[in-house]
Design a protein around this motif. Sequence first.
Motif, mmCIF file in Angstrom:
data_model
loop_
_atom_site.group_PDB
_atom_site.id
_atom_site.type_symbol
_atom_site.label_atom_id
_atom_site.label_comp_id
_atom_site.label_asym_id
_atom_site.label_seq_id
_atom_site.Cartn_x
_atom_site.Cartn_y
_atom_site.Cartn_z
ATOM 1 N N LEU A 111 51.432 -14.774 -69.990
ATOM 2 C CA LEU A 111 51.011 -13.623 -69.191
ATOM 3 C C LEU A 111 51.253 -13.882 -67.709
ATOM 4 C CD1 LEU A 111 49.434 -10.825 -69.389
ATOM 5 C CD2 LEU A 111 47.434 -12.148 -68.680
ATOM 6 N N ASN A 112 50.902 -15.081 -67.248
ATOM 7 C CA ASN A 112 51.101 -15.430 -65.842
ATOM 8 C C ASN A 112 52.577 -15.481 -65.478
ATOM 9 O OD1 ASN A 112 48.346 -15.619 -65.383
ATOM 10 N ND2 ASN A 112 48.264 -17.811 -65.807
ATOM 11 N N VAL A 113 53.392 -15.968 -66.402
ATOM 12 C CA VAL A 113 54.828 -16.024 -66.143
ATOM 13 C C VAL A 113 55.389 -14.619 -65.970
ATOM 14 C CG1 VAL A 113 57.070 -16.575 -67.156
ATOM 15 C CG2 VAL A 113 55.220 -18.249 -67.267
ATOM 16 N N VAL A 114 55.077 -13.737 -66.897
ATOM 17 C CA VAL A 114 55.609 -12.377 -66.857
ATOM 18 C C VAL A 114 55.067 -11.619 -65.635
ATOM 19 C CG1 VAL A 114 55.756 -10.195 -68.109
ATOM 20 C CG2 VAL A 114 55.903 -12.351 -69.351
ATOM 21 N N ALA A 115 53.802 -11.913 -65.274
ATOM 22 C CA ALA A 115 53.186 -11.228 -64.133
ATOM 23 C C ALA A 115 53.548 -11.867 -62.799
ATOM 24 C CB ALA A 115 51.668 -11.216 -64.301
ATOM 25 N N GLY A 116 54.294 -12.981 -62.816
ATOM 26 C CA GLY A 116 54.652 -13.658 -61.579
ATOM 27 C C GLY A 116 53.498 -14.374 -60.931
ATOM 28 N N ARG A 117 52.617 -14.995 -61.747
ATOM 29 C CA ARG A 117 51.403 -15.609 -61.230
ATOM 30 C C ARG A 117 51.311 -17.098 -61.550
ATOM 31 N NH1 ARG A 117 46.898 -12.176 -58.987
ATOM 32 N NH2 ARG A 117 47.937 -10.172 -58.761
ATOM 33 N N VAL A 118 52.408 -17.769 -61.788
ATOM 34 C CA VAL A 118 52.383 -19.194 -62.081
ATOM 35 C C VAL A 118 52.335 -19.971 -60.765
ATOM 36 C CG1 VAL A 118 53.667 -21.124 -63.074
ATOM 37 C CG2 VAL A 118 53.614 -18.919 -64.245
ATOM 38 N N THR A 119 51.394 -20.894 -60.646
ATOM 39 C CA THR A 119 51.206 -21.630 -59.399
ATOM 40 C C THR A 119 51.685 -23.076 -59.454
ATOM 41 O OG1 THR A 119 48.947 -22.220 -60.075
ATOM 42 C CG2 THR A 119 49.218 -20.220 -58.751
ATOM 43 N N ALA A 143 49.550 -4.751 -61.423
ATOM 44 C CA ALA A 143 48.160 -5.152 -61.177
ATOM 45 C C ALA A 143 47.807 -6.243 -62.170
ATOM 46 C CB ALA A 143 47.214 -3.970 -61.324
ATOM 47 N N TYR A 144 46.964 -7.168 -61.742
ATOM 48 C CA TYR A 144 46.556 -8.278 -62.594
ATOM 49 C C TYR A 144 45.033 -8.312 -62.625
ATOM 50 C CZ TYR A 144 46.620 -12.971 -64.654
ATOM 51 O OH TYR A 144 46.469 -14.065 -65.496
ATOM 52 N N VAL A 145 44.465 -8.150 -63.812
ATOM 53 C CA VAL A 145 43.000 -8.145 -63.978
ATOM 54 C C VAL A 145 42.590 -9.493 -64.549
ATOM 55 C CG1 VAL A 145 41.026 -7.001 -65.039
ATOM 56 C CG2 VAL A 145 43.054 -5.665 -64.391
ATOM 57 N N VAL A 146 41.811 -10.244 -63.775
ATOM 58 C CA VAL A 146 41.407 -11.579 -64.194
ATOM 59 C C VAL A 146 40.302 -11.501 -65.234
ATOM 60 C CG1 VAL A 146 42.058 -12.607 -61.987
ATOM 61 C CG2 VAL A 146 39.727 -11.751 -62.299
ATOM 62 N N GLN A 147 40.056 -12.624 -65.884
ATOM 63 C CA GLN A 147 39.064 -12.668 -66.957
ATOM 64 C C GLN A 147 37.641 -12.602 -66.426
ATOM 65 O OE1 GLN A 147 39.788 -15.844 -69.696
ATOM 66 N NE2 GLN A 147 37.840 -15.636 -70.736
ATOM 67 N N ASP A 148 37.390 -13.219 -65.267
ATOM 68 C CA ASP A 148 36.040 -13.250 -64.707
ATOM 69 C C ASP A 148 35.677 -11.910 -64.086
ATOM 70 O OD1 ASP A 148 35.637 -16.024 -65.273
ATOM 71 O OD2 ASP A 148 36.971 -16.490 -63.601
ATOM 72 N N ASP A 149 34.442 -11.481 -64.306
ATOM 73 C CA ASP A 149 33.957 -10.224 -63.744
ATOM 74 C C ASP A 149 33.396 -10.483 -62.347
ATOM 75 O OD1 ASP A 149 34.569 -8.908 -66.106
ATOM 76 O OD2 ASP A 149 32.640 -9.436 -66.995
ATOM 77 N N ALA A 150 34.293 -10.641 -61.377
ATOM 78 C CA ALA A 150 33.882 -10.957 -60.013
ATOM 79 C C ALA A 150 33.730 -9.670 -59.214
ATOM 80 C CB ALA A 150 34.907 -11.880 -59.355
ATOM 81 N N LEU A 151 32.482 -9.267 -58.981
ATOM 82 C CA LEU A 151 32.193 -8.038 -58.255
ATOM 83 C C LEU A 151 30.977 -8.253 -57.368
ATOM 84 C CD1 LEU A 151 32.503 -5.591 -61.287
ATOM 85 C CD2 LEU A 151 34.157 -5.758 -59.414
ATOM 86 N N PHE A 152 30.853 -7.458 -56.320
ATOM 87 C CA PHE A 152 29.689 -7.543 -55.439
ATOM 88 C C PHE A 152 28.499 -6.869 -56.113
ATOM 89 C CE2 PHE A 152 33.061 -8.279 -52.389
ATOM 90 C CZ PHE A 152 32.524 -9.302 -51.613
ATOM 91 N N SER A 153 27.457 -7.635 -56.322
ATOM 92 C CA SER A 153 26.335 -7.199 -57.147
ATOM 93 C C SER A 153 25.546 -6.049 -56.551
ATOM 94 C CB SER A 153 25.394 -8.381 -57.402
ATOM 95 O OG SER A 153 24.883 -8.888 -56.176
#
Length: 675
Positions: A111-119, A143-153
């Motif tokens: 997924l990271n390879v196809v999305a251009g997100r390999v570091t 757009a890339y949606v990460v696994q963690d639900d990181a939002l301002f509470s």
Amino acid sequence: MGSLDEQLRGHGNGNGHEDTTYRFSKARDSLEMAKGPGKNKKHEVRLDKTKTFSSLYTLSEPCSLSWRNVNYSVLVKKQNKVILKDCAGDLAPGKMLAILGPSGSGKTSLLNVVAGRVTAGELEGEILLNGKPRTDSFRLLSAYVVQDDALFSSLTVRETMLIAAELRLPSGVELGKKQEVAEKVINELGLAKSANTRIGNAFVRGISGGEKKRVNIGVEMMGNPSLVFLDEPTSGLDSFQAQNVVQALKDLSQNGRTVVMTIHQPRSSIFQMFDTIMLLSEGNLIYFGGAHAEAASHFGSLGYKMPEEFNPADFYLDLISLDTRSPEAEAKTRDRIEVLARNCKTNKEPIPSLGMASASEPEVSKGAASDYRAGKLHQFRVLFGRALTQITRDKIPLMISVFTAVFFALIVGMLYMHMDKNQRGIQDRMGALFFVVVNNAFGQMFAILNVFSKEKLIVQREFAARAYNTWPYYVSKLVAEQPFRLIGPLVFCCIAYPIIGLNGAWDRFLVFVLIVLLLAIAAQTLGIFLGSISKNEEIAANVSPLATVILLLFGGFYVNKDTIPPALSWIEYLSHIQWAFTALCVNEFKGQEGWKCDGFESESNLCDVTGEQILHRLSMDGQTVWEPIISQILLICLLHCGAYWSLCKLQPKFKPLETKKGVSPVKAVKGSDRV
């Protein structure tokens, strides 16, 4: 309500420059505001090129995606570990692809390879967008949606969406239009009922886990992407919430977007929504194709017929998983995986170019891929409002800060009150001053570290999406939050100072407050710096006490400045604790007299010690109170530079895509560019 092109149309060109015209999808876009049938046609968005940023907004065509000869490996303990082996696939516009496989199969890596997100690691292969090499504009299309639900509470769902629209839509778009776009996304993701509910956290109840997943998706959708990549969007959800999330993604794909996700053990009703599946095992491509009849036919022809009324996902995962319970079972399943991988490569026809005659990669003006959609001043205004809202609504940390300040002020006050003007009193005063320094240094640093560690995930995600620059975020956070974070130290000073019985002059008290507030600012900035350079919260929690203890040793209380080895003397100049303790001692003792020499005075010859003599013992003589204060201010500036630099390092650099030997070279995504 007008059509989307009318709502996003820029202001007139008053300087004679040409307007830039962009076309976008025939497919019904999920951000389109037009109502009624017959309005899903090409529109034109005219934007003024005289703006300070080169490309305000890009509305994209539907995108097909294909990849071939993808190989990826990383270095693990000085050995090259192969993650992906000659993987290939293709996906038409408006389709949803699910990448399945057991743990460690390479799903997220692909997924990271196809999305251009390999570091990191070695990467080679070819990725085509609409049959053409992927270029820099790929960033604005995906757009890339990460696994963690990181939002301002403390923000509500609607506020979160609107802020995303403010940052990811051009500054020239009117606020009312951005609100309409945000409302459209809220409705399409099924979030209308919870739009005014706060995100919530462990202390404050908010929206459900499934709703958080959909909010994360909605935030990324504000950039109007043609391709949506998601890493385990159903992780941590029950089956019902997981189905709601995938249904929302299915709706996005039916609206013309290309959706690619990794997913772990989907229920049968979720599996039925997939158009295409990709099966991976041990980095090998086992199957790529239709999710239903085509997949069942393929494995049936190899002698693996799927039982009736059986979840296809469970059947395929059981078939391609490596059984390590015994050497015999491992050898048997490994042989099966190798046979399936060979048959996949043997039966798979060469992947054609998916370029469409009428839909090529949208034109993007030069430099657009590296520009931000919103101007820096606009970014600052939005981020300042977000930071101010977050800290004023999240009252629990502020209440804890004030309560802690009152508690420790009373403790130190009761412990050191009624000090006499003798040698024991001198020692007690230095102890009280050093406690003031240590308490505020540790307390303020760990308070900001705990908050920033949670916020860091959001910042990293938004940096990667190029939602804003570093300096608008840093300055807005500093300006919005600093006054509130100084309430605790101010309360501490007002309570502790009179109870301890320190120097009673008003000017000395005001200088005391100034010193403590500067110390708090320095500690907070150090916390941001250490939190930014640490890879995760655990590392930051272990590194921060170590750094503070080292600076504590050079604080001027445990070791006299004159006894510090010359090779280590430079550390004291970097110690915010040392400058604060020096300033407090000078402020307390300088110009004072009448300190008794315990055990040496007699009736005929009284022995008095002056404040200058006390400072001389501490190697602080000859200093005015303003010298360490100015030095502390300079150190704060240095710490801010370090913290800002560390935040800049949060912006990821992605690996370039090298062409595999024997394959015609294509233009690769620039790995040196930040996404």
